[in-house]
Structures are given as structure tokens and as C-alpha cells.
Design an enzyme around this catalytic site. Structure first.
Site, short mmCIF file in Angstrom:
data_model
loop_
_atom_site.label_atom_id
_atom_site.label_comp_id
_atom_site.label_asym_id
_atom_site.label_seq_id
_atom_site.Cartn_x
_atom_site.Cartn_y
_atom_site.Cartn_z
N GLN A 92 1.13 6.57 4.24
CA GLN A 92 2.47 6.73 3.43
C GLN A 92 1.80 7.60 1.98
O GLN A 92 0.98 6.63 1.52
CB GLN A 92 2.93 5.32 2.92
CG GLN A 92 3.22 5.15 4.38
CD GLN A 92 2.87 2.78 3.92
OE1 GLN A 92 2.32 2.63 4.37
NE2 GLN A 92 5.28 3.08 4.41
N HIS A 103 -3.94 4.88 -3.54
CA HIS A 103 -5.31 4.98 -2.99
C HIS A 103 -5.14 5.32 -1.19
O HIS A 103 -4.52 4.52 -0.32
CB HIS A 103 -6.79 3.76 -3.06
CG HIS A 103 -7.94 4.37 -2.62
ND1 HIS A 103 -9.44 4.21 -2.98
CD2 HIS A 103 -8.49 5.27 -1.22
CE1 HIS A 103 -10.39 5.05 -2.60
NE2 HIS A 103 -10.01 5.09 -1.52
N HIS A 105 -4.68 6.46 2.13
CA HIS A 105 -5.49 5.02 3.39
C HIS A 105 -4.52 5.87 4.64
O HIS A 105 -3.06 5.98 4.65
CB HIS A 105 -5.22 4.11 2.78
CG HIS A 105 -4.42 3.21 2.81
ND1 HIS A 105 -3.66 3.55 1.35
CD2 HIS A 105 -3.92 2.29 3.48
CE1 HIS A 105 -2.38 2.19 0.86
NE2 HIS A 105 -1.95 2.27 2.02
N HIS A 107 -3.22 4.12 8.10
CA HIS A 107 -2.83 3.20 9.08
C HIS A 107 -3.34 3.28 10.31
O HIS A 107 -2.53 4.84 11.06
CB HIS A 107 -2.26 2.43 8.87
CG HIS A 107 -1.72 1.66 7.70
ND1 HIS A 107 -1.49 0.64 7.42
CD2 HIS A 107 -1.03 2.62 6.29
CE1 HIS A 107 -1.42 -0.02 6.44
NE2 HIS A 107 -0.63 0.92 6.07
#
Length: 164
Positions: A92, A103, A105, A107
Site C-alpha cells: 500500500q 515507510h 513495507h 505485507h
């Protein structure tokens, strides 16, 4: 007390050594694999650049060239932990996409045929969004146990991880 209780308002959660050291189960030069504080399925983890970047566009050439391999290693460990063979990977970027921490990332969510996200006809993303913010955070004991298990998996499969 939640993880964010230790952070200054202007500090990024994924840049906090306190958070990373507590949640990390695997790392290399550029990335950390951390367990999600509010996992929506067993094995739900994230790949986070060590350097503070907001989007994939901000990654440098070395980070871009090693990202896929690191994600493969992190999901390998998470799949072993969850005893699963399928997974979702989600990125996202930006508020409109649902990103809550600025930041970068990824998932990684191990999936099983009978997990709760398969109940609604496969609309797993909306279920994920609801569940991610509703779940209680893991306790310190749960975190220690899970991180210990994930690290043990990484240690047992060190040679195999080196080929991914």
C-alpha cells in the site's frame, strides 16, 4: 503498553530500533523481516527497508536488485511457520491505498484454504482492512515466542535460504 508508546511523535515506527529489534526475525544489509504486531493470519509479517523510504521509487539500485530475493526468503520462513503453501503479498503506497505508516513495507500473509479470508468468496482485501485495525496487539510473551520460532526456522533452513 503498546509499541508506539515508546516513540516520539515525529519518529517513524519502522525506523525505531526498539520496534525493529523486538519484531525482527530475519535481516540482510538492506531489509528487515518483522512480524506484524496485529497479525491477521498466522505468519503475517512485513518486509521493511532499513533505510527510511516512502515508496518503491525511493529505493536505490542495490535495494531494488535485492528486494525480490529478500521477499522470497521472508515468505519462505513465514510459510514454514504457518504450515501454509499459499500467500498474499500486499503493498500500500499513499493514504488513499490504506497505507498507515509512511515507510515502505510489504505485507506477506500466508494463506490456507480454510482461513477466515476465504469465507467471503475471496474478498480478502476488505477483510484484511477491517481486521488489521480491529485486532489486539500481541503480548510481549507472544512476540518472544513467535520471533523465537521464526528465527529457529531461519537457522534450520539457512542453506536453503541462501539459494532464494
Amino acid at each position: 503498553m503498546g509499541v508506539n508508546a515508546f516513540l516520539r511523535v515525529d519518529e517513524c515506527t519502522f525506523c525505531s530500533e526498539l520496534v525493529i529489534n523486538r519484531m525482527r526475525f530475519y535481516e540482510d544489509t538492506n531489509f528487515n523481516a518483522i512480524y506484524n504486531l496485529r497479525p491477521v493470519v498466522p505468519g503475517h509479517c512485513m518486509v521493511v527497508p532499513k533505510r527510511h523510504v516512502k515508496t518503491t521509487f525511493d529505493l536505490n539500485a542495490e535495494e531494488r536488485s535485492t528486494l525480490a530475493s529478500f521477499i522470497n526468503r521472508a515468505i519462505f520462513i513465514a510459510l514454514k511457520y504457518a504450515r501454509a503453501y499459499s500467500f498474499n503479498m500486499m503493498l500500500q503506497v499513499g493514504e488513499a491505498s490504506g497505507q498507515s505508516i509512511e515507510h515502505l513495507h510489504f505485507h506477506l500473509m500466508p494463506r490456507k484454504p480454510d482461513d477466515k479470508f476465504n469465507e467471503g468468496g475471496g474478498d480478502w482485501y476488505h477483510a484484511f482492512q477491517r481486521e488489521e485495525h480491529r485486532r489486539d496487539a500481541l503480548t510481549n510473551e507472544e512476540i518472544k515466542t513467535i520471533i523465537g520460532e521464526l528465527r529457529a526456522i531461519a537457522d534450520r533452513h539457512e542453506m536453503q535460504l541462501g539459494t532464494l
